[in-house]
Design a protein around this motif. Structure first.
Motif, PDB file in Angstrom:
ATOM      1  N   LEU A  92       0.810  -1.221   0.000  1.00  0.00           N
ATOM      2  CA  LEU A  92       0.000   0.000   0.000  1.00  0.00           C
ATOM      3  C   LEU A  92       0.841   1.268   0.000  1.00  0.00           C
ATOM      4  O   LEU A  92       0.317   2.360  -0.210  1.00  0.00           O
ATOM      5  N   LEU A  93       2.128   1.127   0.259  1.00  0.00           N
ATOM      6  CA  LEU A  93       2.999   2.294   0.340  1.00  0.00           C
ATOM      7  C   LEU A  93       3.703   2.548  -0.996  1.00  0.00           C
ATOM      8  O   LEU A  93       4.140   1.605  -1.657  1.00  0.00           O
ATOM      9  N   PRO A  94       3.863   3.814  -1.375  1.00  0.00           N
ATOM     10  CA  PRO A  94       4.524   4.154  -2.642  1.00  0.00           C
ATOM     11  C   PRO A  94       6.051   4.105  -2.519  1.00  0.00           C
ATOM     12  O   PRO A  94       6.726   5.126  -2.542  1.00  0.00           O
ATOM     13  N   ARG A  99       4.434   2.432  -7.798  1.00  0.00           N
ATOM     14  CA  ARG A  99       3.446   2.686  -6.744  1.00  0.00           C
ATOM     15  C   ARG A  99       3.341   4.169  -6.413  1.00  0.00           C
ATOM     16  O   ARG A  99       2.284   4.646  -5.999  1.00  0.00           O
ATOM     17  N   ARG A 100       4.422   4.901  -6.600  1.00  0.00           N
ATOM     18  CA  ARG A 100       4.375   6.345  -6.365  1.00  0.00           C
ATOM     19  C   ARG A 100       3.445   7.018  -7.378  1.00  0.00           C
ATOM     20  O   ARG A 100       2.599   7.833  -7.011  1.00  0.00           O
ATOM     21  N   THR A 101       3.592   6.668  -8.644  1.00  0.00           N
ATOM     22  CA  THR A 101       2.720   7.227  -9.674  1.00  0.00           C
ATOM     23  C   THR A 101       1.272   6.860  -9.386  1.00  0.00           C
ATOM     24  O   THR A 101       0.366   7.698  -9.483  1.00  0.00           O
ATOM     25  N   GLU A 102       1.059   5.611  -9.026  1.00  0.00           N
ATOM     26  CA  GLU A 102      -0.275   5.125  -8.682  1.00  0.00           C
ATOM     27  C   GLU A 102      -0.865   5.948  -7.532  1.00  0.00           C
ATOM     28  O   GLU A 102      -2.017   6.380  -7.583  1.00  0.00           O
ATOM     29  N   MET A 103      -0.062   6.180  -6.481  1.00  0.00           N
ATOM     30  CA  MET A 103      -0.548   6.919  -5.314  1.00  0.00           C
ATOM     31  C   MET A 103      -0.801   8.384  -5.649  1.00  0.00           C
ATOM     32  O   MET A 103      -1.796   8.964  -5.198  1.00  0.00           O
ATOM     33  N   GLU A 104       0.068   8.992  -6.430  1.00  0.00           N
ATOM     34  CA  GLU A 104      -0.150  10.384  -6.816  1.00  0.00           C
ATOM     35  C   GLU A 104      -1.454  10.518  -7.603  1.00  0.00           C
ATOM     36  O   GLU A 104      -2.230  11.458  -7.382  1.00  0.00           O
ATOM     37  N   ALA A 105      -1.699   9.595  -8.502  1.00  0.00           N
ATOM     38  CA  ALA A 105      -2.951   9.621  -9.266  1.00  0.00           C
ATOM     39  C   ALA A 105      -4.141   9.392  -8.344  1.00  0.00           C
ATOM     40  O   ALA A 105      -5.161  10.085  -8.448  1.00  0.00           O
ATOM     41  N   PHE A 106      -4.012   8.445  -7.424  1.00  0.00           N
ATOM     42  CA  PHE A 106      -5.101   8.139  -6.492  1.00  0.00           C
ATOM     43  C   PHE A 106      -5.433   9.360  -5.628  1.00  0.00           C
ATOM     44  O   PHE A 106      -6.607   9.665  -5.397  1.00  0.00           O
ATOM     45  N   LEU A 107      -4.414  10.061  -5.167  1.00  0.00           N
ATOM     46  CA  LEU A 107      -4.652  11.260  -4.356  1.00  0.00           C
ATOM     47  C   LEU A 107      -5.344  12.352  -5.170  1.00  0.00           C
ATOM     48  O   LEU A 107      -6.274  13.001  -4.686  1.00  0.00           O
ATOM     49  N   ASP A 171      10.943  14.254  -2.120  1.00  0.00           N
ATOM     50  CA  ASP A 171      11.502  14.042  -3.450  1.00  0.00           C
ATOM     51  C   ASP A 171      11.467  12.565  -3.808  1.00  0.00           C
ATOM     52  O   ASP A 171      11.692  11.699  -2.956  1.00  0.00           O
ATOM     53  N   ALA A 172      11.224  12.277  -5.067  1.00  0.00           N
ATOM     54  CA  ALA A 172      11.075  10.893  -5.532  1.00  0.00           C
ATOM     55  C   ALA A 172      12.323  10.057  -5.282  1.00  0.00           C
ATOM     56  O   ALA A 172      12.222   8.850  -5.069  1.00  0.00           O
ATOM     57  N   ASP A 173      13.477  10.676  -5.287  1.00  0.00           N
ATOM     58  CA  ASP A 173      14.697   9.893  -5.096  1.00  0.00           C
ATOM     59  C   ASP A 173      15.151   9.830  -3.634  1.00  0.00           C
ATOM     60  O   ASP A 173      16.187   9.253  -3.333  1.00  0.00           O
ATOM     61  N   ASP A 174      14.370  10.396  -2.712  1.00  0.00           N
ATOM     62  CA  ASP A 174      14.693  10.298  -1.286  1.00  0.00           C
ATOM     63  C   ASP A 174      14.448   8.880  -0.787  1.00  0.00           C
ATOM     64  O   ASP A 174      13.548   8.188  -1.274  1.00  0.00           O
ATOM     65  N   ASP A 175      15.213   8.477   0.191  1.00  0.00           N
ATOM     66  CA  ASP A 175      15.092   7.154   0.783  1.00  0.00           C
ATOM     67  C   ASP A 175      13.797   7.066   1.606  1.00  0.00           C
ATOM     68  O   ASP A 175      13.498   7.967   2.390  1.00  0.00           O
ATOM     69  N   CYS A 176      13.054   6.003   1.411  1.00  0.00           N
ATOM     70  CA  CYS A 176      11.786   5.801   2.127  1.00  0.00           C
ATOM     71  C   CYS A 176      11.915   4.795   3.259  1.00  0.00           C
ATOM     72  O   CYS A 176      10.900   4.349   3.811  1.00  0.00           O
ATOM     73  N   ALA A 177      13.140   4.432   3.612  1.00  0.00           N
ATOM     74  CA  ALA A 177      13.343   3.431   4.666  1.00  0.00           C
ATOM     75  C   ALA A 177      12.702   3.859   5.979  1.00  0.00           C
ATOM     76  O   ALA A 177      12.214   3.019   6.737  1.00  0.00           O
ATOM     77  N   TRP A 178      12.665   5.146   6.239  1.00  0.00           N
ATOM     78  CA  TRP A 178      12.064   5.650   7.465  1.00  0.00           C
ATOM     79  C   TRP A 178      10.595   5.221   7.580  1.00  0.00           C
ATOM     80  O   TRP A 178      10.121   4.891   8.670  1.00  0.00           O
ATOM     81  N   ALA A 179       9.884   5.222   6.464  1.00  0.00           N
ATOM     82  CA  ALA A 179       8.463   4.856   6.482  1.00  0.00           C
ATOM     83  C   ALA A 179       8.286   3.381   6.839  1.00  0.00           C
ATOM     84  O   ALA A 179       7.385   3.019   7.598  1.00  0.00           O
ATOM     85  N   VAL A 180       9.147   2.541   6.310  1.00  0.00           N
ATOM     86  CA  VAL A 180       9.099   1.113   6.633  1.00  0.00           C
ATOM     87  C   VAL A 180       9.428   0.909   8.106  1.00  0.00           C
ATOM     88  O   VAL A 180       8.790   0.095   8.784  1.00  0.00           O
ATOM     89  N   GLU A 181      10.394   1.668   8.626  1.00  0.00           N
ATOM     90  CA  GLU A 181      10.743   1.578  10.055  1.00  0.00           C
ATOM     91  C   GLU A 181       9.561   1.969  10.934  1.00  0.00           C
ATOM     92  O   GLU A 181       9.285   1.324  11.955  1.00  0.00           O
ATOM     93  N   VAL A 182       8.852   3.032  10.553  1.00  0.00           N
ATOM     94  CA  VAL A 182       7.673   3.467  11.320  1.00  0.00           C
ATOM     95  C   VAL A 182       6.598   2.378  11.299  1.00  0.00           C
ATOM     96  O   VAL A 182       6.012   2.050  12.333  1.00  0.00           O
ATOM     97  N   LEU A 183       6.342   1.815  10.127  1.00  0.00           N
ATOM     98  CA  LEU A 183       5.353   0.738  10.029  1.00  0.00           C
ATOM     99  C   LEU A 183       5.779  -0.453  10.886  1.00  0.00           C
ATOM    100  O   LEU A 183       4.964  -1.005  11.643  1.00  0.00           O
ATOM    101  N   ASP A 184       7.041  -0.850  10.788  1.00  0.00           N
ATOM    102  CA  ASP A 184       7.529  -1.990  11.570  1.00  0.00           C
ATOM    103  C   ASP A 184       7.383  -1.744  13.069  1.00  0.00           C
ATOM    104  O   ASP A 184       6.985  -2.642  13.813  1.00  0.00           O
ATOM    105  N   LEU A 185       7.704  -0.546  13.506  1.00  0.00           N
ATOM    106  CA  LEU A 185       7.568  -0.214  14.921  1.00  0.00           C
ATOM    107  C   LEU A 185       6.111  -0.324  15.360  1.00  0.00           C
ATOM    108  O   LEU A 185       5.802  -0.890  16.411  1.00  0.00           O
TER     109      LEU A 185
END
Length: 193
Positions: A92-94, A99-107, A171-185
């Motif tokens: 569910l995460l971009p 998935r980013r394009t999909e989410m931007e369109a969905f929003l 930014d599209a090229d920024d690391d999204c690892a933080w989001a996965v860490e938040v979800l895991d926590l």
């Protein structure tokens, strides 16, 4: 049989083109003519399947859910577990360009659905499906606590929505690892309560 596959494939390509137009040009740029040009088709070829901007929007929302269902179906089968729930939620995460394009369109389509009564039912159905994925994931983790499942599903859905929005806004090229860490926590805390 071959003809219907060709029509379905063309329909998917047109909906994907609509996403690209939405992401690049916004809702004002989403016209049958612009989408046809993006798909490399003459506008007249869309006359019967997607003859109006409203039909293009509806199809673009439907494709979001088709894609998500397809990704979920590709996940390895196995017993309900925290790992399986996590894998479903990560879909569910971009976290990648697709998935980013999909989410931007969905929003963008979600914004349009607030005033577009034709688009609203399709968007609500898509939103409901996303909620069902969150609910199923929570049920896998706390299946013996029915009273808690509804609240936790709402929390997970809100978390996924928030994380997705934050990822899209960076930014599209920024690391999204933080989001996965938040979800895991969050999943760890939910499993331990």
């Amino acid at each position: 049989m071959g003809r219907s596959v060709d029509v379905e494939e063309r329909d998917r390509l047109v909906a994907e083109a609509a996403w690209r137009v939405l992401v690049r040009d916004g809702l004002v740029g989403l016209s049958v003519r612009n989408v046809a040009a993006e798909a490399g088709l003459p506008p007249s070829s869309l006359r019967y399947t997607l003859p109006s901007q409203a039909k293009v929007r509806e199809r673009a929302v439907a494709l979001v859910i088709e894609r998500l269902k397809g990704r979920l179906a590709l996940l390895p089968e196995g017993p309900a577990s925290r790992d399986r729930a996590r894998a479903m939620l990560l879909e569910l995460l971009p976290l990648d360009l697709e998935r980013r394009t999909e989410m931007e369109a969905f929003l963008a389509l979600g914004t349009a659905a607030t005033t577009d009564v034709v688009l609203r039912p399709g968007y609500r159905a898509a939103h409901s499906f996303l909620r069902s994925v969150c609910t199923k994931s929570v049920t896998m983790m706390i299946n013996d606590e029915r009273d808690r499942q509804g609240v936790e599903a709402a929390r997970v859905h809100a978390l996924i929505d928030g994380l997705a929005l934050h990822i899209i806004r960076q930014d599209a090229d920024d690391d999204c690892a933080w989001a996965v860490e938040v979800l895991d926590l969050h999943l760890e805390q939910m499993a331990n309560n």
